[in-house]
Design an enzyme around this catalytic site. Structure first.
Site, PDB file in Angstrom:
ATOM      1  N   LYS A  43       0.824  -1.352   0.060  1.00  0.00           N
ATOM      2  CA  LYS A  43      -0.070   0.165   0.022  1.00  0.00           C
ATOM      3  C   LYS A  43       0.857   1.262   0.038  1.00  0.00           C
ATOM      4  CE  LYS A  43      -1.951   1.676   4.080  1.00  0.00           C
ATOM      5  NZ  LYS A  43      -1.297   2.823   4.417  1.00  0.00           N
ATOM      6  N   ASN A  44       1.925   1.418   1.056  1.00  0.00           N
ATOM      7  CA  ASN A  44       2.821   2.609   1.103  1.00  0.00           C
ATOM      8  C   ASN A  44       3.564   2.743   0.070  1.00  0.00           C
ATOM      9  OD1 ASN A  44       1.055   3.028   3.332  1.00  0.00           O
ATOM     10  ND2 ASN A  44       2.457   2.268   4.697  1.00  0.00           N
ATOM     11  N   CYS A  50      -5.151  12.318  12.401  1.00  0.00           N
ATOM     12  CA  CYS A  50      -6.157  11.017  12.459  1.00  0.00           C
ATOM     13  C   CYS A  50      -5.792  10.459  13.775  1.00  0.00           C
ATOM     14  CB  CYS A  50      -5.547  10.120  11.028  1.00  0.00           C
ATOM     15  SG  CYS A  50      -3.966   9.656  11.500  1.00  0.00           S
ATOM     16  N   ARG A  66       0.055  14.249  13.102  1.00  0.00           N
ATOM     17  CA  ARG A  66       0.632  14.327  11.722  1.00  0.00           C
ATOM     18  C   ARG A  66       1.022  15.701  11.150  1.00  0.00           C
ATOM     19  NH1 ARG A  66      -1.425   9.034  10.085  1.00  0.00           N
ATOM     20  NH2 ARG A  66       0.338   9.023   8.567  1.00  0.00           N
ATOM     21  N   ASP A 108       3.968   0.171  12.303  1.00  0.00           N
ATOM     22  CA  ASP A 108       2.605  -0.282  11.460  1.00  0.00           C
ATOM     23  C   ASP A 108       2.401  -1.594  12.058  1.00  0.00           C
ATOM     24  OD1 ASP A 108       3.075   1.467   8.363  1.00  0.00           O
ATOM     25  OD2 ASP A 108       2.667   2.152  10.656  1.00  0.00           O
ATOM     26  N   ARG A 134      -9.140  -0.530   4.120  1.00  0.00           N
ATOM     27  CA  ARG A 134      -8.377   0.604   3.526  1.00  0.00           C
ATOM     28  C   ARG A 134      -6.880  -0.230   3.016  1.00  0.00           C
ATOM     29  NH1 ARG A 134      -6.756   4.775   7.572  1.00  0.00           N
ATOM     30  NH2 ARG A 134      -5.140   4.954   5.918  1.00  0.00           N
TER      31      ARG A 134
HETATM   32  C1  EPZ Z   1       4.204   6.795   6.526  1.00  0.00           C
HETATM   33  O1  EPZ Z   1       3.270   7.880   7.084  1.00  0.00           O
HETATM   34  C2  EPZ Z   1       3.106   5.548   6.257  1.00  0.00           C
HETATM   35  N1  EPZ Z   1       2.118   6.039   5.230  1.00  0.00           N
HETATM   36  C3  EPZ Z   1       2.553   5.296   7.810  1.00  0.00           C
HETATM   37  O2  EPZ Z   1       1.758   4.182   7.625  1.00  0.00           O
HETATM   38  C4  EPZ Z   1       3.726   4.877   8.695  1.00  0.00           C
HETATM   39  O3  EPZ Z   1       3.473   4.696   9.736  1.00  0.00           O
HETATM   40  C5  EPZ Z   1       4.576   6.039   8.864  1.00  0.00           C
HETATM   41  O4  EPZ Z   1       5.065   6.305   7.347  1.00  0.00           O
HETATM   42  C6  EPZ Z   1       6.162   5.622   9.614  1.00  0.00           C
HETATM   43  O5  EPZ Z   1       6.619   4.699   8.951  1.00  0.00           O
HETATM   44  C7  EPZ Z   1       2.220   5.945   4.233  1.00  0.00           C
HETATM   45  O6  EPZ Z   1       3.474   5.682   3.504  1.00  0.00           O
HETATM   46  C8  EPZ Z   1       1.117   6.467   3.337  1.00  0.00           C
HETATM   47  P1  EPZ Z   1       6.089  10.053   8.864  1.00  0.00           P
HETATM   48  P2  EPZ Z   1       3.839   9.173   7.390  1.00  0.00           P
HETATM   49  O7  EPZ Z   1       6.085  11.388   8.250  1.00  0.00           O
HETATM   50  O8  EPZ Z   1       4.743   9.619   6.061  1.00  0.00           O
HETATM   51  C9  EPZ Z   1       6.236  13.222  12.354  1.00  0.00           C
HETATM   52  C10 EPZ Z   1      -0.188   2.700   7.679  1.00  0.00           C
HETATM   53  O9  EPZ Z   1      -0.736   2.232   8.675  1.00  0.00           O
HETATM   54  N2  EPZ Z   1       6.408  13.934  11.581  1.00  0.00           N
HETATM   55  O10 EPZ Z   1       7.155   9.043   9.021  1.00  0.00           O
HETATM   56  O11 EPZ Z   1       2.797  10.234   7.365  1.00  0.00           O
HETATM   57  C11 EPZ Z   1       4.949  12.394  12.468  1.00  0.00           C
HETATM   58  O12 EPZ Z   1       3.965  13.317  13.230  1.00  0.00           O
HETATM   59  C12 EPZ Z   1       0.067   4.177   7.678  1.00  0.00           C
HETATM   60  O13 EPZ Z   1       0.251   2.112   6.471  1.00  0.00           O
HETATM   61  C13 EPZ Z   1       6.653  15.276  11.989  1.00  0.00           C
HETATM   62  O14 EPZ Z   1       6.988  15.570  13.164  1.00  0.00           O
HETATM   63  O15 EPZ Z   1       4.669   9.247   8.557  1.00  0.00           O
HETATM   64  C14 EPZ Z   1       4.996  11.008  13.229  1.00  0.00           C
HETATM   65  O16 EPZ Z   1       5.122  11.169  14.695  1.00  0.00           O
HETATM   66  C15 EPZ Z   1       0.030   4.626   9.132  1.00  0.00           C
HETATM   67  N3  EPZ Z   1       6.731  16.609  10.909  1.00  0.00           N
HETATM   68  C16 EPZ Z   1       6.383  10.816  12.670  1.00  0.00           C
HETATM   69  O17 EPZ Z   1       7.103  11.860  12.190  1.00  0.00           O
HETATM   70  C17 EPZ Z   1       6.503  16.122   9.740  1.00  0.00           C
HETATM   71  O18 EPZ Z   1       6.669  16.927   8.989  1.00  0.00           O
HETATM   72  C18 EPZ Z   1       6.428   9.822  11.219  1.00  0.00           C
HETATM   73  O19 EPZ Z   1       5.828  10.189  10.449  1.00  0.00           O
HETATM   74  C19 EPZ Z   1       6.333  14.869   9.364  1.00  0.00           C
HETATM   75  C20 EPZ Z   1       6.087  13.696  10.092  1.00  0.00           C
END
Ligand code: EPZ
Length: 416
Positions: free
Chosen positions: A23-24, A119, A124, A307, A399
């Site tokens: 998916k990702n 969410c 996020r 995840d 999803r």
């Molecule tokens: C991706 O989300 C995945 N989604 C998530 O999978 C996964 O849990 C996550 O990466 C971590 O591996 C997709 O790829 C579509 P992050 P993403 O930016 O990119 C903080 C699932 O179940 N952060 O690495 O949104 C954020 O708040 C989903 O398949 C900031 O602070 O994750 C979080 O605490 C859920 N500032 C941490 O980093 C930013 O600008 C990780 O977020 C961006 C993120």
């Protein structure tokens, strides 16, 4: 489809299950394909709700995306410009719509992207995404819940990510791929989906080196040529079925996996006492009669994946002793605890730490899926529970898991 799953517990899962495309990886590759001239064809895309929503967003932007007879998806951007504003209605269904920021800036030098709503797993924020596109020359305003970005003088730059954010790494990589000059992302995310995106962009003529390490170098190019590409299998779906085998004390061969992507999951599952073997057809998992408690700390790849945290919590709810789970990636990813407690689990949450005191038996109950992975974990606990479990809001599960009812049914689970 009905919005609930009903599972009769107590049946060990046996047989083989084939993992679908990731998916990702699929979601970000769908977005990146708008940067190519010509028809992109993506193979191995899972037909899950998030992919269907992303296809709708592409068509809403004026990009012609449609499924082919052979199950592949064709994406044909128009000759001229695409719409640069993502629809609020569609974006609020899918956080990954924020990935259009980098792709639209790379193609149109402008993007108006809806700020994704918070969410269930945390606020996020997008501060690191914005830091990256500003470094590459964009001017950014945030108004009325939208990010307005425009690049007057795009130029390659060096960006340090305070946290190895997957989405921020992807947005910066996509924008930099078509930004003149050399860009560098430091402390980049190293997830396999990042490597898949870099391989996909390079197959279109991009010049990206170092994906999979914390230092990614990108040389901007003028145009990207569309082609055909097969996305990687889903390591989280694979891990979920591996735990399904362990928690139901069954014997399952999980096919179509890339073993290196699964190492953190294999290691922790073996520590619980499950027998996990890598064969050339896939990973075979046999559940042990006793589940040993283990401690889990979620970390960016190659650490234990956030995840998979809820799914491990379901298994450890039945361990012989106490396990400590620390969630280091998201600030609010213990939503599943209250639902597991309704099934008889004994779990105590203190901030980012959950102490799971294993119990002998979980009991079927009416529970709610609060987010995708919590929903998947409730499926796992229901497989092992005594009696019938009804999981409401199962749409969250659909999803991210293609044909989950059929796949579990084929393994001997009693699901409807
Ligand atoms: C991706 O989300 C995945 N989604 C998530 O999978 C996964 O849990 C996550 O990466 C971590 O591996 C997709 O790829 C579509 P992050 P993403 O930016 O990119 C903080 C699932 O179940 N952060 O690495 O949104 C954020 O708040 C989903 O398949 C900031 O602070 O994750 C979080 O605490 C859920 N500032 C941490 O980093 C930013 O600008 C990780 O977020 C961006 C993120």
């Amino acid at each position: 489809m009905k919005n609930s799953l009903v599972i009769e517990g107590g049946y060990p899962l046996n047989g083989r299950v084939r993992v679908s495309g990731a998916k990702n990886a699929g979601l970000v590759l769908l977005v990146a394909s708008i940067m190519a001239d010509g028809e992109t064809i993506l193979d191995n895309l899972p037909r899950i709700r998030d992919v269907e929503v992303m296809v709708k967003i592409l068509n809403d932007l004026g990009v012609n995306a449609r499924w082919n007879e052979d199950g592949s998806l064709s994406i044909c951007p128009p000759q001229g410009a695409v719409k640069v504003k993502t629809s609020y209605e569609l974006s609020k269904k899918l956080r990954a719509s924020n990935l259009f920021l980098g792709a639209l800036l790379g193609r149109e030098k402008e993007a108006i992207v809806s700020l994704p709503g918070g969410c269930d797993i945390g606020s996020r924020p997008m501060d690191l995404h914005i830091k990256g596109i500003q470094a590459l020359g964009s001017e950014v305003e945030i108004e009325h819940g939208f990010i307005y970005a425009r690049t007057k003088a795009p130029a390659g730059a060096r960006v340090y990510l305070d946290f190895p954010s997957v989405g921020a790494t992807e947005n910066i990589m996509m924008m930099a791929a078509k930004t003149p000059g050399q860009s560098v992302i430091e402390n980049a995310a190293k997830e396999p989906e990042i490597v898949d995106l870099a391989n996909f962009l390079n197959s279109m003529g991009a010049r990206i080196r170092g994906a999979g390490t914390d230092l990614i170098k990108i040389e901007g190019v003028n145009e990207l040529k569309a082609g055909r590409y097969a996305i990687i299998p889903d390591r989280i779906e694979a891990g979920t079925y591996m735990i399904a085998a362990a928690i139901s004390k069954g014997d399952v061969l999980v096919e179509n996996v890339i073993p290196t992507h699964l190492h953190p999951i294999v290691a922790k599952l073996q520590e619980t006492g499950a027998i996990v073997e890598e064969t050339d057809q896939g990973v075979r998992v046999r559940g042990s009669k006793q589940v040993r408690p283990v401690d889990i700390k979620t970390l960016p790849y190659p650490g234990f994946p956030t995840d998979m945290q809820s799914q491990m919590m379901a298994l450890l709810s039945l361990a012989e002793g106490s396990s400590v789970i620390v969630e280091n990636v998201f600030e609010n990813r213990f939503q599943i605890v209250d639902e597991l407690k309704r099934m008889g689990a004994n779990i105590k949450v203190e901030g980012h730490t959950a102490v799971v005191n294993g119990v002998n038996t979980l009991y079927g109950a009416r529970v709610k899926a609060t987010d995708l992975r919590a929903g998947a974990a409730l499926v796992l606990s229901a497989l092992a529970a005594r009696g019938e479990t009804t999981i409401e809001d199962a749409i969250h599960i659909f999803r991210g898991y293609e044909n989950i009812g059929a796949k579990l049914g084929q393994l001997g689970a009693k699901v409807e």
